[in-house]
Scaffold this active site. Sequence first.
Site, PDB file in Angstrom:
ATOM      1  N   GLU A   1       0.859  -1.189   0.000  1.00 17.34           N
ATOM      2  CA  GLU A   1       0.000   0.000   0.000  1.00 17.34           C
ATOM      3  C   GLU A   1       0.883   1.223   0.000  1.00 17.34           C
ATOM      4  O   GLU A   1       1.911   1.246   0.678  1.00 17.34           O
ATOM      5  CB  GLU A   1      -0.887   0.048   1.244  1.00 17.34           C
TER       6      GLU A   1
ATOM      7  N   TYR B   1       7.963   1.610  -7.471  1.00 17.23           N
ATOM      8  CA  TYR B   1       7.335   0.293  -7.562  1.00 17.23           C
ATOM      9  C   TYR B   1       6.967  -0.040  -9.010  1.00 17.23           C
ATOM     10  O   TYR B   1       7.142  -1.181  -9.454  1.00 17.23           O
ATOM     11  CB  TYR B   1       6.101   0.230  -6.648  1.00 17.23           C
TER      12      TYR B   1
HETATM   13  C1  LIG Z   1      10.470   6.503  -2.184  1.00 22.39           C
HETATM   14  C2  LIG Z   1      11.928   6.487  -1.738  1.00 22.39           C
HETATM   15  C3  LIG Z   1      12.137   5.231  -0.872  1.00 22.39           C
HETATM   16  C4  LIG Z   1      12.842   6.408  -2.963  1.00 22.39           C
HETATM   17  O1  LIG Z   1      14.180   6.243  -2.503  1.00 22.39           O
HETATM   18  P1  LIG Z   1      15.458   6.674  -3.403  1.00 22.39           P
HETATM   19  O2  LIG Z   1      16.646   5.966  -2.860  1.00 22.39           O
HETATM   20  O3  LIG Z   1      15.508   8.142  -3.520  1.00 22.39           O
HETATM   21  O4  LIG Z   1      15.052   6.025  -4.820  1.00 22.39           O
HETATM   22  P2  LIG Z   1      16.079   5.623  -5.984  1.00 22.39           P
HETATM   23  O5  LIG Z   1      17.148   6.649  -6.104  1.00 22.39           O
HETATM   24  O6  LIG Z   1      16.498   4.204  -5.802  1.00 22.39           O
HETATM   25  O7  LIG Z   1      15.107   5.778  -7.234  1.00 22.39           O
HETATM   26  C5  LIG Z   1      14.344   4.683  -7.673  1.00 22.39           C
HETATM   27  C6  LIG Z   1      13.181   5.116  -8.521  1.00 22.39           C
HETATM   28  O8  LIG Z   1      12.196   5.756  -7.699  1.00 22.39           O
HETATM   29  C7  LIG Z   1      11.523   6.779  -8.439  1.00 22.39           C
HETATM   30  N1  LIG Z   1      11.827   8.061  -7.797  1.00 22.39           N
HETATM   31  C8  LIG Z   1      12.699   8.277  -6.786  1.00 22.39           C
HETATM   32  N2  LIG Z   1      12.665   9.574  -6.410  1.00 22.39           N
HETATM   33  C9  LIG Z   1      11.748  10.178  -7.196  1.00 22.39           C
HETATM   34  C10 LIG Z   1      11.240  11.512  -7.272  1.00 22.39           C
HETATM   35  N3  LIG Z   1      11.691  12.481  -6.460  1.00 22.39           N
HETATM   36  N4  LIG Z   1      10.266  11.782  -8.162  1.00 22.39           N
HETATM   37  C11 LIG Z   1       9.783  10.819  -8.976  1.00 22.39           C
HETATM   38  N5  LIG Z   1      10.221   9.517  -8.953  1.00 22.39           N
HETATM   39  C12 LIG Z   1      11.191   9.210  -8.074  1.00 22.39           C
HETATM   40  C13 LIG Z   1      12.088   6.727  -9.841  1.00 22.39           C
HETATM   41  O9  LIG Z   1      11.294   5.820 -10.578  1.00 22.39           O
HETATM   42  C14 LIG Z   1      13.483   6.141  -9.596  1.00 22.39           C
HETATM   43  O10 LIG Z   1      13.987   5.480 -10.721  1.00 22.39           O
HETATM   44  P3  LIG Z   1      14.820   6.318 -11.839  1.00 22.39           P
HETATM   45  O11 LIG Z   1      15.973   6.913 -11.112  1.00 22.39           O
HETATM   46  O12 LIG Z   1      15.215   5.273 -12.829  1.00 22.39           O
HETATM   47  O13 LIG Z   1      13.870   7.350 -12.360  1.00 22.39           O
HETATM   48  C15 LIG Z   1      12.302   7.763  -0.928  1.00 22.39           C
HETATM   49  O14 LIG Z   1      11.849   8.896  -1.655  1.00 22.39           O
HETATM   50  C16 LIG Z   1      11.736   7.827   0.473  1.00 22.39           C
HETATM   51  O15 LIG Z   1      12.350   7.348   1.423  1.00 22.39           O
HETATM   52  N6  LIG Z   1      10.551   8.426   0.653  1.00 22.39           N
HETATM   53  C17 LIG Z   1       9.934   8.574   1.967  1.00 22.39           C
HETATM   54  C18 LIG Z   1       9.449   7.242   2.481  1.00 22.39           C
HETATM   55  C19 LIG Z   1       8.373   6.642   1.598  1.00 22.39           C
HETATM   56  O16 LIG Z   1       7.449   7.334   1.190  1.00 22.39           O
HETATM   57  N7  LIG Z   1       8.498   5.332   1.321  1.00 22.39           N
HETATM   58  C20 LIG Z   1       7.529   4.584   0.543  1.00 22.39           C
HETATM   59  C21 LIG Z   1       6.518   3.989   1.442  1.00 22.39           C
HETATM   60  S1  LIG Z   1       5.402   2.932   0.571  1.00 22.39           S
END
Ligand SMILES: CC(C)(COP(=O)(O)OP(=O)(O)OC[C@H]1O[C@@H](n2cnc3c(N)ncnc32)[C@H](O)[C@@H]1OP(=O)(O)O)[C@@H](O)C(=O)NCCC(=O)NCCS
Length: 153
Positions: free
Chosen positions: A107, A119
């Site tokens: 979710e 995802y």
């Molecule tokens: C979601 C989260 C885990 C992504 O972590 P991250 O290490 O920055 O992600 P990555 O660098 O591995 O990026 C992976 C993919 O996520 C997506 N993504 C990451 N940041 C993004 C942004 N700011 N905007 C849009 N897409 C994004 C992209 O698809 C990216 O792939 P790409 O680089 O090929 O475009 C991070 O933003 C976070 O911790 N958010 C707060 C906690 C949260 O909401 N977790 C999810 C709960 S279900």
Amino acid sequence: MSGFSIVPLVLQHIDGVLEVDKLSFSLPWSRDSFEAEVSRNDFARYVVAVSDGKVVGYGGVWIIAGEGQITNIAVHPDFRGMGAACKMLEALIDICVKESVNDMTLEVRVSNTPAINLYRKYGFVEEGIRKQFYEDNKEDALIMWKHDMQPRS
Ligand SMILES: CC(C)(COP(=O)(O)OP(=O)(O)OC[C@H]1O[C@@H](n2cnc3c(N)ncnc32)[C@H](O)[C@@H]1OP(=O)(O)O)[C@@H](O)C(=O)NCCC(=O)NCCS
């Protein structure tokens, strides 16, 4: 960037995980919750991303009745956009495939574009909505699934 090690979460990582969690969610989990996940929940599998000895992210899945339910993935704000979440999600998918899980689900808040994109990148698709699922602001949850899991090539 590949400067992250992905390793199983153990009790020694929990201080770092709590910091990441507090900086990432409006409803962070308690220390007791994480300790219970690591020590007492046989269904739970958690990984952490470590950079230069510091915990910069964590993610987990519960494996129940052949399904993998992602509980959380979070990355410290200073380390986002560098691929840590990708590496952790790949590790969770690999764990599920090894344990013969066919389907994974999760979710996510409908407003959480970064997570939804993450995802989708790994084959999860939107299959439903849970209305007003989140207690703090009554936001809807998107339910995403990944079916027919295969080893990653
Ligand atoms: C979601 C989260 C885990 C992504 O972590 P991250 O290490 O920055 O992600 P990555 O660098 O591995 O990026 C992976 C993919 O996520 C997506 N993504 C990451 N940041 C993004 C942004 N700011 N905007 C849009 N897409 C994004 C992209 O698809 C990216 O792939 P790409 O680089 O090929 O475009 C991070 O933003 C976070 O911790 N958010 C707060 C906690 C949260 O909401 N977790 C999810 C709960 S279900």
